[in-house]
Each structure stands twice: as structure tokens, then as C-alpha cells.
Design an enzyme around this catalytic site. Structure first.
Site, PDB file in Angstrom:
ATOM      1  N   ASP A 252      -9.527 -68.568  -8.391  1.00  0.00           N
ATOM      2  CA  ASP A 252     -10.377 -67.887  -7.420  1.00  0.00           C
ATOM      3  C   ASP A 252      -9.749 -66.514  -7.194  1.00  0.00           C
ATOM      4  O   ASP A 252      -8.640 -66.410  -6.659  1.00  0.00           O
ATOM      5  CB  ASP A 252     -10.426 -68.687  -6.115  1.00  0.00           C
ATOM      6  CG  ASP A 252     -11.448 -68.130  -5.125  1.00  0.00           C
ATOM      7  OD1 ASP A 252     -11.980 -67.035  -5.370  1.00  0.00           O
ATOM      8  OD2 ASP A 252     -11.690 -68.786  -4.090  1.00  0.00           O
TER       9      ASP A 252
ATOM     10  N   TRP B 101      -7.788 -71.453   1.196  1.00  0.00           N
ATOM     11  CA  TRP B 101      -8.982 -71.031   1.925  1.00  0.00           C
ATOM     12  C   TRP B 101      -9.731 -72.284   2.378  1.00  0.00           C
ATOM     13  O   TRP B 101     -10.039 -73.156   1.560  1.00  0.00           O
ATOM     14  CB  TRP B 101      -9.844 -70.183   0.993  1.00  0.00           C
ATOM     15  CG  TRP B 101     -11.118 -69.667   1.568  1.00  0.00           C
ATOM     16  CD1 TRP B 101     -11.284 -69.041   2.756  1.00  0.00           C
ATOM     17  CD2 TRP B 101     -12.413 -69.707   0.941  1.00  0.00           C
ATOM     18  NE1 TRP B 101     -12.607 -68.684   2.926  1.00  0.00           N
ATOM     19  CE2 TRP B 101     -13.317 -69.083   1.825  1.00  0.00           C
ATOM     20  CE3 TRP B 101     -12.882 -70.197  -0.273  1.00  0.00           C
ATOM     21  CZ2 TRP B 101     -14.670 -68.954   1.534  1.00  0.00           C
ATOM     22  CZ3 TRP B 101     -14.217 -70.056  -0.568  1.00  0.00           C
ATOM     23  CH2 TRP B 101     -15.105 -69.444   0.329  1.00  0.00           C
TER      24      TRP B 101
ATOM     25  N   LYS C 169     -15.056 -57.966  -1.145  1.00  0.00           N
ATOM     26  CA  LYS C 169     -13.991 -57.175  -0.547  1.00  0.00           C
ATOM     27  C   LYS C 169     -13.773 -55.855  -1.273  1.00  0.00           C
ATOM     28  O   LYS C 169     -13.801 -54.784  -0.651  1.00  0.00           O
ATOM     29  CB  LYS C 169     -12.686 -57.979  -0.522  1.00  0.00           C
ATOM     30  CG  LYS C 169     -12.665 -59.108   0.492  1.00  0.00           C
ATOM     31  CD  LYS C 169     -13.367 -60.344  -0.024  1.00  0.00           C
ATOM     32  CE  LYS C 169     -13.334 -61.483   0.984  1.00  0.00           C
ATOM     33  NZ  LYS C 169     -14.104 -62.648   0.496  1.00  0.00           N
TER      34      LYS C 169
END
Length: 394
Positions: A208, A127, A243
């Protein structure tokens, strides 16, 4: 003073969003932004979250601060969701943060406080904000091989060879599930090999986990994180609720620090609270409150899990459809990996030139490295994407 400031590089994804917005073509397709969308192109409020908001509106009596670490009920609920019974609760220090990004930033701050000379090993690719934050904080970053563009899978041999260069006190950043941007994940045995290596090297793993429930299910997606948490002396975990609860703008995340040595809990918890105080004092509460209400109310949790399963299965169906359509049009299984990837993203392995042609000739927007957001598709746009990929010679 301000005359000494320099222009900062533009965020490529934000620039892509603006370019898509400015494109007048009615049949354009946005596969760039990393936000879940349903078949109508809407990011919906989940049913259970909406119901929790109604309940809280009736119950809430104050807007006073909660505490530096946030509401303890939120931490307890999220630790249960992510870690299950992999470790005892009194081995986990935790603070609420503004989104998963806030958790990542606080984790890097804790690393720098604990060991200023620590290097952070990061997957290639990862990311982009991981790298941006590390660079801003002047933390030494080492990339390790991860994605094999030829096969669309993980270059595990290359990854392990690069991680062999880690030194005691370093940190390795891992994606708990649904790797962003590739969608390619490690297998169970591969995770165990990584655990064995970091323990042998004296390295701290940082995970993460931003897409739990988007891959193979809530429990399956947490399995690797739980393996690491129970198998390593110390672990950092940055979790996002954006999310899987659909509460992007509420900025809801949690940073967990797991220490097998029980005497370290209090000092670690104190340092996490200290970091919150230095950065934003008290974390936001509304999104965290919704999450804790949903996770602790049996009816709300059942409804939330059902809707999350619908989201997950919908993305899996789109993956299967795109993979099959590309197989039909190309006569090969070159893009079969799309069906094997998990989560919102896949990296197609297309060159920047091909990506630009897809945008210019077909109105299909994706990140320059060919990462696509599967949730940006629907049953009607999958054939258009597949046909466009074939037409540009990819």
C-alpha cells in the site's frame, strides 16, 4: 429485514473530527485527521492540478464512460511514477479505482478469488481501514510486530520472527513508504531481507503506497516498492493519488498486479476488470485525468514536483522543530525519533490517558494511540504542543 441490522462501531477518527469541531476553544489543534494542511490550515489545490483542470475544461468533449479499467493513459502514467523501469509494462495488470481505499479493497477481493484460504499478515499497527475491510470480508488476518514504542523505530527482529509463520499462498501487507500510523520505515537491507523471506516462503507481498513524495522524495519513496516488484514473482500494489496530488475528494487510485510470468498478464487483467464491474462498474475519471495530464505534460510535471517538494520539506522542518523543542524542554533525546520518521504521521508512544489529558487540558486532538498528523502543525503551534506534552508528564 432492517430490524436484523446491528449498530456498527463508530469510526474513531471521524468521531475525533466531530469532537474537534464542537470544541469552542480558539487555540485548539487538530492532529487527528489524516489530511495534509498548509501553515494556514488549508488543504490547497496544487497549482499544476488547477492548471490541468483549466486545460481539460477546454479540451473535454464528452462525459461518456472510459472503460472498466479506467483510462489507459492514467494507468501508464501511474505505473511509470510508482514502478519506473523496475519491471516491463507488459508484466503489470492495472485498474483505476475510487481512491487508494478502492485499490486496497479490490486487491483483497482478488486475493480471495485466487486463494480463498490465504491469510493476510498485517503490521501492528497499521491503517485501521486495512483491518476493518479484512474483517468485513472475513479474510483471516494475522498481525506481525512492527513498531517499537520504546525506540520509536521498527522492531525488525520481532517482525521477521512473526513473518516466519507465513505459509505458501499467504499474503503480507507492507507500507511502501511513510508507514501509517507510525512514520517508521524499513531500511534498504531490511526490505531485501523481507523479499528473501517471502520468496522462500512462497508468499505474495502486497504494498500500500499512499504517500509517495511525502517522505524522502518521489524516487526514494518508490525504491522499496520497485525492489519488491522486481524481486518477487507476484506483487499487488495499491497506490493513492489523494495526498501527493491533493485530490482527496476526487477518489483517485490504481491497483497494480505484477506477474513475472508473462502468460499471467491477460487473465489477471481480465479478473481486475471483472472485479471493477462487480463493485462499481466504471471508475471515476476526473481525478485520474488530472493526474495523467500532470504526469505527461513537462511543464505541469515540473511545477507539480516543485510544489510537492515544498510540501515534503515543510513537514521535515516541522519534524525537526518539534524534536528540537522537546529536546530543549525535556533535556533528553527521548523524542528524537520524530525527526527520523517520514511522511505525515508519527506515533509518539503516549498512553491513552495522556492523550485524553492533552485534549481536555490543552485542546490538542490526536488519535488515541498517540498518532499525530505532522501536517496539522505550523511553526507557531509546535511550541504549544511540545510544552503541553511536557506539562502532562509524557
Amino acid at each position: 429485514m432492517f430490524e436484523h441490522l446491528n449498530e456498527q462501531p463508530k469510526d474513531k477518527i471521524l468521531a475525533l473530527m466531530q469532537a474537534f469541531k464542537d470544541d469552542p476553544r480558539e487555540d485548539k489543534i487538530d492532529l487527528g485527521v489524516g489530511v495534509y494542511k498548509n501553515a494556514e490550515g488549508v488543504t490547497p489545490i496544487m497549482r499544476a492540478v488547477k492548471q490541468a483542470e483549466r486545460q481539460w475544461w477546454e479540451q473535454e468533449t464528452t462525459k461518456a464512460y472510459t472503460g472498466l479499467a479506467g483510462d489507459p493513459a492514467f494507468s501508464d502514467a501511474m505505473i511509470g511514477l510508482v514502478l519506473g523501469d523496475a519491471v516491463a509494462r507488459d508484466q503489470v495488470a492495472a485498474v483505476a479505482t475510487p481512491g487508494g481505499t478502492g485499490a486496497v479493497r479490490q486487491a483483497f477481493d482478488l486475493i480471495r478469488m485466487a486463494n480463498p484460504s490465504a491469510r493476510v499478515f498485517v503490521s501492528d499497527p497499521t491503517w485501521p481501514n486495512h483491518l476493518s475491510i479484512l474483517k468485513h470480508m472475513a479474510i483471516e488476518t494475522v498481525m506481525y510486530r512492527y513498531f517499537d514504542a520504546e525506540s520509536g523505530g521498527v522492531d525488525f527482529a520481532g517482525m521477521m520472527e512473526d513473518l516466519g509463520q507465513m505459509r505458501a499462498g499467504d499474503v503480507v501487507l507492507l507500507h511502501g513508504c511513510c508507514h501509517n500510523p507510525t512514520g517508521a520505515n524499513l531500511t534498504g537491507p531490511e526490505w531485501q531481507a523481507v523479499i528473501d523471506l517471502v520468496n522462500a516462503k512462497g508468499v505474495v507481498p502486497m504494498i500500500d503506497i499512499a504517500y509517495q513524495g511525502f517522505g524522502d522524495g518521489l524516487e526514494a519513496d518508490a525504491a522499496a516498492t520497485r525492489m519488491v516488484a522486481s524481486g518477487c514473482p507476484e506483487v499487488l500494489i495499491a497506490a493513492s493519488c489523494s495526498k501527493n496530488f491533493g485530490i482527496y475528494r476526487e477518489r483517485t487510485g490504481l491497483l497494480m498486479a505484477v506477474a513475472q510470468e508473462r502468460g499471467l498478464h491477460a487473465v489477471t487483467q481480465g479478473n481486475l476488470a471483472y472485479l471493477n464491474r462487480q463493485n462499481y462498474s466504471f471508475p471515476p475519471d476526473h481525478g485520474a485525468r488530472m493526474v495523467s495530464l500532470v504526469l505527461t505534460d513537462d511543464a505541469l510535471r515540473v511545477d507539480w514536483q516543485a510544489e510537492l517538494e515544498d510540501v515534503r520539506n515543510g513537514m521535515l522542518a516541522l519534524r525537526e522543530q518539534l524534536s528540537s523543542e522537546l529536546r530543549r524542554l525535556s533535556g533528553s533525546d527521548r523524542y528524537g525519533f520524530i525527526a527520523q520518521h517520514r511522511g505525515m504521521f508519527s506515533r509518539l508512544g503516549l498512553s491513552p490517558e495522556i492523550v485524553e489529558r492533552l485534549r481536555a487540558e490543552h485542546g490538542i486532538y490526536m488519535v488515541g494511540d498517540s498518532r499525530i498528523n505532522i501536517a496539522g502543525l505550523n511553526r507557531d503551534t509546535v511550541p504549544k504542543l511540545a510544552q503541553a506534552i511536557i506539562e502532562v508528564g509524557a
